[in-house]
Design a protein around this motif. Sequence first.
Motif, PDB file in Angstrom:
ATOM      1  N   TYR A 224       0.796  -1.232   0.000  1.00  0.00           N
ATOM      2  CA  TYR A 224       0.000   0.000   0.000  1.00  0.00           C
ATOM      3  C   TYR A 224       0.828   1.282   0.000  1.00  0.00           C
ATOM      4  CZ  TYR A 224      -4.215  -2.711   0.509  1.00  0.00           C
ATOM      5  OH  TYR A 224      -5.247  -3.571   0.268  1.00  0.00           O
TER       6      TYR A 224
ATOM      7  N   GLY B 272      -8.694  12.507  -4.286  1.00  0.00           N
ATOM      8  CA  GLY B 272      -8.302  11.471  -3.332  1.00  0.00           C
ATOM      9  C   GLY B 272      -8.911  10.123  -3.632  1.00  0.00           C
ATOM     10  N   LYS B 273      -9.585   9.983  -4.770  1.00  0.00           N
ATOM     11  CA  LYS B 273     -10.240   8.716  -5.046  1.00  0.00           C
ATOM     12  C   LYS B 273      -9.287   7.690  -5.647  1.00  0.00           C
ATOM     13  CE  LYS B 273     -14.402   9.616  -3.690  1.00  0.00           C
ATOM     14  NZ  LYS B 273     -14.002  10.463  -2.582  1.00  0.00           N
ATOM     15  N   MET B 274      -8.077   8.090  -5.867  1.00  0.00           N
ATOM     16  CA  MET B 274      -7.140   7.153  -6.450  1.00  0.00           C
ATOM     17  C   MET B 274      -6.048   6.774  -5.468  1.00  0.00           C
ATOM     18  SD  MET B 274      -7.939   6.074  -9.243  1.00  0.00           S
ATOM     19  CE  MET B 274      -9.419   6.337 -10.161  1.00  0.00           C
ATOM     20  N   ARG B 275      -6.363   6.885  -4.176  1.00  0.00           N
ATOM     21  CA  ARG B 275      -5.383   6.483  -3.181  1.00  0.00           C
ATOM     22  C   ARG B 275      -5.181   4.975  -3.273  1.00  0.00           C
ATOM     23  NH1 ARG B 275      -9.228   8.967   0.169  1.00  0.00           N
ATOM     24  NH2 ARG B 275      -9.462   7.053   1.351  1.00  0.00           N
TER      25      ARG B 275
ATOM     26  N   GLN C  41      -5.073   3.042  -0.945  1.00  0.00           N
ATOM     27  CA  GLN C  41      -6.022   2.435  -0.018  1.00  0.00           C
ATOM     28  C   GLN C  41      -7.307   2.017  -0.730  1.00  0.00           C
ATOM     29  OE1 GLN C  41      -7.511   5.181   2.839  1.00  0.00           O
ATOM     30  NE2 GLN C  41      -8.414   3.611   4.141  1.00  0.00           N
ATOM     31  N   LEU C  42      -7.691   2.819  -1.695  1.00  0.00           N
ATOM     32  CA  LEU C  42      -8.916   2.498  -2.429  1.00  0.00           C
ATOM     33  C   LEU C  42      -8.645   1.588  -3.610  1.00  0.00           C
ATOM     34  CD1 LEU C  42     -10.755   5.920  -2.494  1.00  0.00           C
ATOM     35  CD2 LEU C  42     -10.931   4.075  -0.860  1.00  0.00           C
ATOM     36  N   LEU C  43      -7.475   1.718  -4.180  1.00  0.00           N
ATOM     37  CA  LEU C  43      -7.196   0.934  -5.383  1.00  0.00           C
ATOM     38  C   LEU C  43      -6.903  -0.523  -5.064  1.00  0.00           C
ATOM     39  CD1 LEU C  43      -5.020   3.428  -7.390  1.00  0.00           C
ATOM     40  CD2 LEU C  43      -7.345   2.710  -7.875  1.00  0.00           C
ATOM     41  N   GLY C  44      -6.478  -0.777  -3.820  1.00  0.00           N
ATOM     42  CA  GLY C  44      -6.156  -2.141  -3.467  1.00  0.00           C
ATOM     43  C   GLY C  44      -4.671  -2.392  -3.517  1.00  0.00           C
ATOM     44  N   PRO C  45      -4.288  -3.592  -3.117  1.00  0.00           N
ATOM     45  CA  PRO C  45      -2.867  -3.882  -2.992  1.00  0.00           C
ATOM     46  C   PRO C  45      -2.148  -3.904  -4.335  1.00  0.00           C
ATOM     47  CG  PRO C  45      -4.174  -5.867  -2.745  1.00  0.00           C
ATOM     48  CD  PRO C  45      -5.141  -4.742  -2.795  1.00  0.00           C
TER      49      PRO C  45
ATOM     50  N   SER D 265      -7.424  -7.490   4.776  1.00  0.00           N
ATOM     51  CA  SER D 265      -8.056  -6.185   4.898  1.00  0.00           C
ATOM     52  C   SER D 265      -7.346  -5.347   5.950  1.00  0.00           C
ATOM     53  CB  SER D 265      -9.514  -6.366   5.301  1.00  0.00           C
ATOM     54  OG  SER D 265      -9.561  -6.852   6.609  1.00  0.00           O
TER      55      SER D 265
ATOM     56  N   ASN E 122     -13.562   0.105  -7.895  1.00  0.00           N
ATOM     57  CA  ASN E 122     -13.797  -1.045  -7.037  1.00  0.00           C
ATOM     58  C   ASN E 122     -14.689  -0.639  -5.873  1.00  0.00           C
ATOM     59  OD1 ASN E 122     -12.213   0.297  -5.174  1.00  0.00           O
ATOM     60  ND2 ASN E 122     -10.355  -0.750  -5.818  1.00  0.00           N
TER      61      ASN E 122
ATOM     62  N   GLN F  30     -14.128  -0.303  -2.751  1.00  0.00           N
ATOM     63  CA  GLN F  30     -13.567   0.673  -1.823  1.00  0.00           C
ATOM     64  C   GLN F  30     -13.832   2.097  -2.277  1.00  0.00           C
ATOM     65  OE1 GLN F  30     -12.232   0.278   1.039  1.00  0.00           O
ATOM     66  NE2 GLN F  30     -11.861  -1.910   1.133  1.00  0.00           N
ATOM     67  N   MET F  31     -13.658   2.326  -3.560  1.00  0.00           N
ATOM     68  CA  MET F  31     -13.872   3.681  -4.073  1.00  0.00           C
ATOM     69  C   MET F  31     -15.335   4.071  -3.956  1.00  0.00           C
ATOM     70  SD  MET F  31     -11.847   3.044  -7.463  1.00  0.00           S
ATOM     71  CE  MET F  31     -10.406   3.873  -7.904  1.00  0.00           C
TER      72      MET F  31
ATOM     73  N   ASP G  47     -16.121   4.818  -0.382  1.00  0.00           N
ATOM     74  CA  ASP G  47     -15.548   6.103  -0.004  1.00  0.00           C
ATOM     75  C   ASP G  47     -16.453   7.255  -0.453  1.00  0.00           C
ATOM     76  OD1 ASP G  47     -13.067   6.977   1.254  1.00  0.00           O
ATOM     77  OD2 ASP G  47     -12.861   8.174  -0.580  1.00  0.00           O
TER      78      ASP G  47
ATOM     79  N   GLU H 281     -12.971  -6.651  -2.461  1.00  0.00           N
ATOM     80  CA  GLU H 281     -13.247  -5.218  -2.315  1.00  0.00           C
ATOM     81  C   GLU H 281     -12.520  -4.404  -3.366  1.00  0.00           C
ATOM     82  OE1 GLU H 281     -12.378  -7.454  -0.007  1.00  0.00           O
ATOM     83  OE2 GLU H 281     -11.929  -6.355   1.840  1.00  0.00           O
ATOM     84  N   TYR H 282     -11.422  -4.957  -3.858  1.00  0.00           N
ATOM     85  CA  TYR H 282     -10.582  -4.181  -4.776  1.00  0.00           C
ATOM     86  C   TYR H 282     -10.770  -4.579  -6.227  1.00  0.00           C
ATOM     87  CZ  TYR H 282      -8.311  -2.877  -0.469  1.00  0.00           C
ATOM     88  OH  TYR H 282      -8.064  -2.391   0.778  1.00  0.00           O
TER      89      TYR H 282
END
Lengths: 483, 501
Positions: free
Chosen positions: A359, A393-396, A398-402, A460, B408, B410-411, B414, B465-466
């Motif tokens: 991350y 901030g939608k492309m962090r 954290q949101l995109l996944g590992p 998670s 995904n 998560q977005m 958010d 989730e991703y």
Amino acid sequence: MNDMADHSAELKRRFPGRSDQIDTLLSLMGRPADPTVPSILIYGHSSSGKTSLVRDLLSTTIARKQWAYINCIERHTPRMMFEHAVNEWCSWSPSWDNQFTSIARIDNLNDFLCVLKEGVPLNQHSTEMIGDKETRYLVLDRAERLRDMGATILPALLRLSEISQRNICVILLSTIVYEKFRTKSGSYEPLVIRFPEYSKEDTLQILRRDFSEDGMDIEVEDKGTVHLNDDFFRSFSEVIYSIFFQNCKDLNELRHLVALLFPLFINPIRDGRAKTHETAKLFKLAQPYFAEATDKLYLREISSSEWAKRTSEMADAKTTTSHTVDASVIAAIRTNAKGDFDLPYYTKFLLIASYLASYNPPRFDVRYFAKVADEKKKKKRGIHKSASDKSGGKMRQQLLGPKAFPVERMLAIFYSIIDDKLDDAIDIPVQITSLTTLRLLLRTTNMDKLDGAKYKCNVSFDFIRGVARSVRFEIDKYLFDFI
Amino acid sequence: MTILGKRKADDASPSCLASDNQSEDLETVVQDFTILESNPFLVSDSESDRASDVADPPENGISTPPPVTEHDSSLATYVQEAKNSILDRISERSLPIDLSNLSEQYDKLHHLLEQTVKVGESNSCLLIGNRGSGKTVLVRKVIQSLQKEHKDNFLTVELNGLIQTDDRSALREITRQLTRESQMEDRSFTSFAESLAFLLSLLKSGSKSTTPVIFILDEFDLFAQHTKQALLYNLFDIAQSSQNPIAVIGLTCRLDTMELLEKRVKSRFSHRQIYLYPPSSFGDFSSATKSVLSLPMSDSITDENHTTYIRNFNEALDTLFQDPLFLAVIRRIFDLTKDLRMVFKICFQPVSSLSAQNPFLTATQFYDSGIMQRADSKTELLKGVSLLELILIVSMGKLLDRETSTFNFQMVYDEYKDFMNMTQASGHSFGMKLYKRAVALKAFEHLQSFELVCPVESVAKCPKEYRMMKIMLEPSQISNAVAKYRDCPTAVKKWGIGNPL
Ligand SMILES: Nc1ncnc2c1ncn2[C@@H]1O[C@H](COP(=O)(O)OP(=O)(O)OP(=O)(O)O)[C@@H](O)[C@H]1O
Ligand SMILES: Nc1ncnc2c1ncn2[C@@H]1O[C@H](COP(=O)(O)OP(=O)(O)OP(=O)(O)O)[C@@H](O)[C@H]1O
Ligand SMILES: [Mg+2]
Ligand SMILES: [Mg+2]
């Protein structure tokens, strides 16, 4: 004709909120030998009564062998599907006596059509002709699966009566809209019937059907029995509905919740803490359960049997005072949190390191993890966000996944976050393999490629936080751009 | 009559059809045809209009609702008969009475096949036309008339690309059909050509010549997918070398079918093609519709009551075809697809609900079934999702607005969280609460099960989730769904339809 009216009235009584659909279907079916529409698609949300209504309707209006019901998940190959259909149409069931064989061997569409055209020989003297006079129905539940059975199955079924020149009506049931069934070259389109969502009134009426019409008697401590009537149940289901309807309209889910929460709801009546008419008090007493149910039951974090077992255990142990009963039930429900599973000490750090590697952007590794760097420099989220983030901030990460990372980088992080020197006895590759076997790590490169293997962390944030806490590692401080 | 008059006035005032979400298949989006104010396809507020229709059927000008009580049972049988004969036609079990706009094609094909049947000349030909343009019907009509003219002097073999998906099954089917018709024995062969030749050689009737065979290959383009196109090669080869008199008729809706043929197959094909077109003018289209719905008056019917019923029925039909709202329904189908089957679709319900109490077709029933068959099914489906699911969909719409077309969970979560924070801060939450991630994920998966949200890649390579997803809805469908959602909180409505608060 009168017969028909009776059937229709009875069905409408059994299925509140579906009278239009029942009328439509009955009029489309007409009398047994009437011509019918070649294919029908019935679609609607899950537990909107598609399966139960269609089955009920067919079994009350026509002879059993006139219709075949196939669940396309259970019978997922053309052979299983067609053989079962023909078995049902011939009232044949595979059993010991017939060596569990089907009445005709049907491998593909061509065989199926052959059977339809020539009939099924039952014995030397008689042949079962299919759809030569009365219409045969073929009900295909979960019809969206037909799309996976081969490109021509669905288009052929949609025009089965044209191709076979028989009276056959194919009824598809699905939760999916017809657009998703279309193929590029097009096909005969079915008549579409929608099963709309239920109104609140319909839902309550259906929920009430689970409760006997005459009400029910329950035993009350010291005072014999108390009668609970229909209205009591109605007000209960109304509450359940108002709690859950925002996130769940599925009838089956609601019925499940009602069934499990009702015994708890009436507990105070049983042990004399409240009277039947004191609904407000009853709700107040049951409130904690409802809150708990939203999470635990709805998300299936504990199974319903477990829930039932625990709640009844508690209710049986009537030694304590009633208030503590409630509290302890809830506590008992709560304890079953995450299935704890324990990893060796250093393996936990390996997992943490891989989470960080997945991350955090690599360019900040030096700042976070360089051993030489001064402790002071590691401020919480001390690094400025990159300015060029257009998406708010939608492309962090954290949101995109590992993200996949090379093992070497993860190991570098690993060595920097463990405090003491590593015991020689620990075989790191073996630990990585076991994490991969547990699916906590995912290998993104091919197995045969030994060098430069890349991994992803597959857990998670909540999970890793738990792991980090158990080894007293403050993971929050090391994560970039987490909220 | 007053209502009719009023509608005519409406008719005169043209209005553009508001965007109404045609389903994906209809490439032809008709821009500016004029249609009635109260478009019967839109589930709109025309209810009151309809109610008045129901209340007032004599308006349709049916002078004599036929005698009810004493002839009730005979009337019921007449109605049943009428119903069945129309249903037979719209379920495509029986052939249409006339194929007026296809007469040219009919003559061509008839001539071609007659050559085969009469003179023993081999031939091949391709019929190309859209779905529902009458290919199957045309062939059946021609065969029917040939059978009348030439009795049993020829055989037909019907194959369908959907069913005979490989040459082995095609050959089995050919054998089945030929042996059934001329009582031959089954035998097994090594090569395809050999067995086909053997089959045909058996058709030699007596000494003179072999019986002509007409091969009808429906969904012809699918046969081109068989390995080496062996069936097509052999059939065309026989047709070209005139070993046996055969005619090969292919039916397809693909215009590029010729390109699918391998060179050696193509060179053996006669290159004769017949194109079929749907009715080109609205007049033809509606008269074709009307002829399907009308009852033929035949001389064999002697019963006075029966003829009266048929006459009344056809009169009611005339009235129906003057009803502007009904015509608008048909017109719309014509403008969008020119597909007669679409008309049949909306006829099923009105026709199957004919009964002694309700013996004639009336316009109102058609509006209802028209609405049902044409309503945008995704918007309809969205009416039944839970509020949480709706909010998630709107969240996805917001991501789309920012040109994030794949996303995904998560977005989305958010985005949803931001929205809830915003509404709670401004005190507009109206009892909506922020659901936990896990609850929202369950809702998200529910949407996935309807395929409103679909994964981008077929195999999952990361936690669910991703997993990257895309939404299968247009922005307009989303705002439409929000607008139509029952008891939608104002905050959600505002957010979903307009710009963010
Ligand atoms: N209108 C209704 N009246 C009474 N019971 C109903 C009604 N609708 C649904 N149910 C009940 O809800 C349950 C679920 O219905 P069913 O299995 O038929 O739904 P479904 O539409 O087939 O769902 P899925 O798409 O999940 O298969 C059944 O037990 C059925 O009896
Ligand atoms: N010119 C026409 N006049 C009257 N009816 C027609 C005409 N064209 C088509 N139809 C009607 O439309 C229906 C569909 O026609 P048909 O089955 O021949 O289509 P098709 O071209 O074979 O379509 P597909 O490619 O789907 O097989 C028929 O039942 C017929 O009644
Ligand atoms: Mg079902
Ligand atoms: Mg056809």
